[in-house]
Design a protein around this motif. Sequence first.
Motif, mmCIF file in Angstrom:
data_model
loop_
_atom_site.group_PDB
_atom_site.id
_atom_site.type_symbol
_atom_site.label_atom_id
_atom_site.label_comp_id
_atom_site.label_asym_id
_atom_site.label_seq_id
_atom_site.Cartn_x
_atom_site.Cartn_y
_atom_site.Cartn_z
ATOM 1 N N ARG A 330 -1.765 -9.001 -4.486
ATOM 2 C CA ARG A 330 -2.987 -8.367 -5.023
ATOM 3 C C ARG A 330 -3.930 -9.362 -5.692
ATOM 4 N N HIS A 331 -3.404 -10.409 -6.326
ATOM 5 C CA HIS A 331 -4.271 -11.362 -7.024
ATOM 6 C C HIS A 331 -4.790 -12.466 -6.109
ATOM 7 N N ARG A 332 -4.384 -12.411 -4.830
ATOM 8 C CA ARG A 332 -4.820 -13.444 -3.879
ATOM 9 C C ARG A 332 -5.941 -12.943 -2.966
ATOM 10 N N LEU A 333 -6.309 -11.671 -3.111
ATOM 11 C CA LEU A 333 -7.370 -11.112 -2.262
ATOM 12 C C LEU A 333 -8.735 -11.560 -2.756
ATOM 13 N N ARG A 334 -9.650 -11.741 -1.816
ATOM 14 C CA ARG A 334 -11.024 -12.072 -2.200
ATOM 15 C C ARG A 334 -11.685 -10.836 -2.778
ATOM 16 N N LYS A 335 -12.327 -11.010 -3.913
ATOM 17 C CA LYS A 335 -12.863 -9.851 -4.627
ATOM 18 C C LYS A 335 -14.210 -9.418 -4.056
ATOM 19 N N ASP A 336 -14.298 -8.129 -3.775
ATOM 20 C CA ASP A 336 -15.553 -7.530 -3.344
ATOM 21 C C ASP A 336 -16.019 -6.597 -4.463
ATOM 22 N N PRO A 337 -17.108 -6.961 -5.158
ATOM 23 C CA PRO A 337 -17.541 -6.143 -6.315
ATOM 24 C C PRO A 337 -17.908 -4.708 -5.947
ATOM 25 N N LEU A 338 -18.210 -4.460 -4.667
ATOM 26 C CA LEU A 338 -18.614 -3.115 -4.257
ATOM 27 C C LEU A 338 -17.424 -2.237 -3.869
ATOM 28 N N GLU A 339 -16.224 -2.869 -3.778
ATOM 29 C CA GLU A 339 -15.058 -2.116 -3.313
ATOM 30 C C GLU A 339 -14.430 -1.348 -4.467
ATOM 31 N N SER A 340 -14.167 -0.052 -4.254
ATOM 32 C CA SER A 340 -13.612 0.766 -5.340
ATOM 33 C C SER A 340 -12.086 0.851 -5.281
ATOM 34 N N ILE A 341 -11.486 0.562 -4.120
ATOM 35 C CA ILE A 341 -10.035 0.696 -3.958
ATOM 36 C C ILE A 341 -9.295 -0.384 -4.750
ATOM 37 N N ASP A 342 -8.198 0.001 -5.399
ATOM 38 C CA ASP A 342 -7.356 -0.938 -6.142
ATOM 39 C C ASP A 342 -6.739 -1.941 -5.168
ATOM 40 N N SER A 343 -6.666 -3.218 -5.594
ATOM 41 C CA SER A 343 -6.159 -4.269 -4.701
ATOM 42 C C SER A 343 -4.714 -4.010 -4.279
ATOM 43 N N GLY A 344 -3.899 -3.432 -5.186
ATOM 44 C CA GLY A 344 -2.513 -3.120 -4.830
ATOM 45 C C GLY A 344 -2.434 -2.052 -3.756
ATOM 46 N N ASP A 345 -3.311 -1.040 -3.864
ATOM 47 C CA ASP A 345 -3.350 0.021 -2.844
ATOM 48 C C ASP A 345 -3.826 -0.516 -1.503
ATOM 49 N N LYS A 346 -4.754 -1.457 -1.548
ATOM 50 C CA LYS A 346 -5.251 -2.070 -0.306
ATOM 51 C C LYS A 346 -4.113 -2.806 0.405
ATOM 52 N N VAL A 347 -3.300 -3.521 -0.361
ATOM 53 C CA VAL A 347 -2.145 -4.229 0.214
ATOM 54 C C VAL A 347 -1.185 -3.226 0.849
ATOM 55 N N ARG A 348 -0.922 -2.117 0.142
ATOM 56 C CA ARG A 348 0.004 -1.101 0.670
ATOM 57 C C ARG A 348 -0.527 -0.489 1.963
ATOM 58 N N GLU A 349 -1.831 -0.240 2.021
ATOM 59 C CA GLU A 349 -2.426 0.350 3.228
ATOM 60 C C GLU A 349 -2.220 -0.554 4.439
ATOM 61 N N VAL A 350 -2.523 -1.843 4.282
ATOM 62 C CA VAL A 350 -2.373 -2.797 5.389
ATOM 63 C C VAL A 350 -0.904 -2.938 5.759
ATOM 64 N N PHE A 351 -0.022 -2.939 4.748
ATOM 65 C CA PHE A 351 1.417 -3.008 5.012
ATOM 66 C C PHE A 351 1.859 -1.843 5.891
ATOM 67 N N LYS A 352 1.455 -0.633 5.499
ATOM 68 C CA LYS A 352 1.864 0.571 6.238
ATOM 69 C C LYS A 352 1.370 0.521 7.679
ATOM 70 N N LYS A 353 0.159 -0.002 7.883
ATOM 71 C CA LYS A 353 -0.398 -0.080 9.231
ATOM 72 C C LYS A 353 0.423 -1.038 10.101
ATOM 73 N N ILE A 354 0.745 -2.225 9.544
ATOM 74 C CA ILE A 354 1.444 -3.253 10.346
ATOM 75 C C ILE A 354 2.927 -2.925 10.490
ATOM 76 N N PHE A 355 3.535 -2.352 9.461
ATOM 77 C CA PHE A 355 4.971 -2.039 9.529
ATOM 78 C C PHE A 355 5.232 -0.678 10.139
ATOM 79 N N GLY A 356 4.168 0.085 10.424
ATOM 80 C CA GLY A 356 4.352 1.399 11.046
ATOM 81 C C GLY A 356 4.935 2.425 10.101
ATOM 82 N N PHE A 357 4.637 2.273 8.792
ATOM 83 C CA PHE A 357 5.120 3.246 7.808
ATOM 84 C C PHE A 357 4.162 4.445 7.768
ATOM 85 N N GLU A 358 4.714 5.614 7.526
ATOM 86 C CA GLU A 358 3.870 6.812 7.377
ATOM 87 C C GLU A 358 3.330 6.882 5.965
#
Length: 358
Positions: A330-358
């Motif tokens: 989460r602390h290694r992501l490039r910060k987008d000031p306009l993005e409202s999603i929490d960085s930890g949630d963003k990591v989880r979303e991408v994880f679920k997509k690549i790992f095929g988690f529901e």
Amino acid sequence: MTTNTTTKSSETETQARHVFPFTAIVGQEEMKLALILNVIDPKIGGVMIMGDRGTGKSTTVRALVDLLPEIEVVVNDPFNSDPEDPELMSKEVRARIQQNQKLETTVRKIAMVDLPLGATEDRVCGTIDIEKALTEGVKAFEPGLLAKANRGILYVDEVNLLDDHLVDVLLDSAASGWNTVEREGISISHPARFILVGSGNPEEGELRPQLLDRFGMHAQIGTVKEAHLRVKIVEQRAQFDESPSVLRNQYLQSQTELADKINAARQLRNQVEMDYDLRMKVSQVCSELNVDGLRGDIVTNRASQAIAAFEQRVKVTPEDVFRVIPLCLRHRLRKDPLESIDSGDKVREVFKKIFGFE
């Protein structure tokens, strides 16, 4: 080869100040997990804890003292030198080994060193006694906090308020594992490999990106919202302030069990395997999130193996990765000031997509 004589010194439990029991801390599971994993595998690279005032950051870090395992060190060595690993021993100890001298060793708990905000560079790095060097011709070195923290934990409270020159010192030591002090043409180096733990309040300013990247994990904590948990925390704190030893005795068994579990995990961690497919998917997540460098991949793999070892397993599962990857990225992501999603949630979303988690 040198023969090491080991004298076990059982360090007494009596401490100058009582520490709040780690297992008594309510909530803040993310912070506690990050700290435990770093004790299991120090090469994860430390943890940065960011959160509101009064959320128990300092209390939790200092509570870790009771759970720290014992390590073998060379007697009368100010750098906690490892008698077996040349990377973790001072030049004097290495010279003694080369001369086939016997090393007397002892066993002591891993040290936790506090770095105060107002510390001078001399206090942190150590000083050279120039007068003694010139008159007696000997390198008289007064070790600093980095020497004391070698093979231990260096804790910086309010790390985002630390002076820039001290941040640079920490960056150099964290990168190389060595501390070098130079003065008047005299240079002294010693090992300084430590788990860097920092805590801070985001309202008081952001951390420099170079230092933030040096922390293996990043835990975000907030104030506990549930009323019954808040009441429990307040009651425990009042009990601890009234009679620390009574509260510590109540949690003695759970503290011992957790310390034993951490010790067992430290023994097991090198046997834990992580399949190529899992490592490939971790790197895909890092790539998708545009994580700079490879530190994120390395730390996620290490943390996944550490959590498997903590649960006494020798194979990493996708669930292990899911639990640690937000902390590692989460602390290694490039910060987008306009993005409202929490960085930890963003990591989880991408994880679920690549790992095929529901």
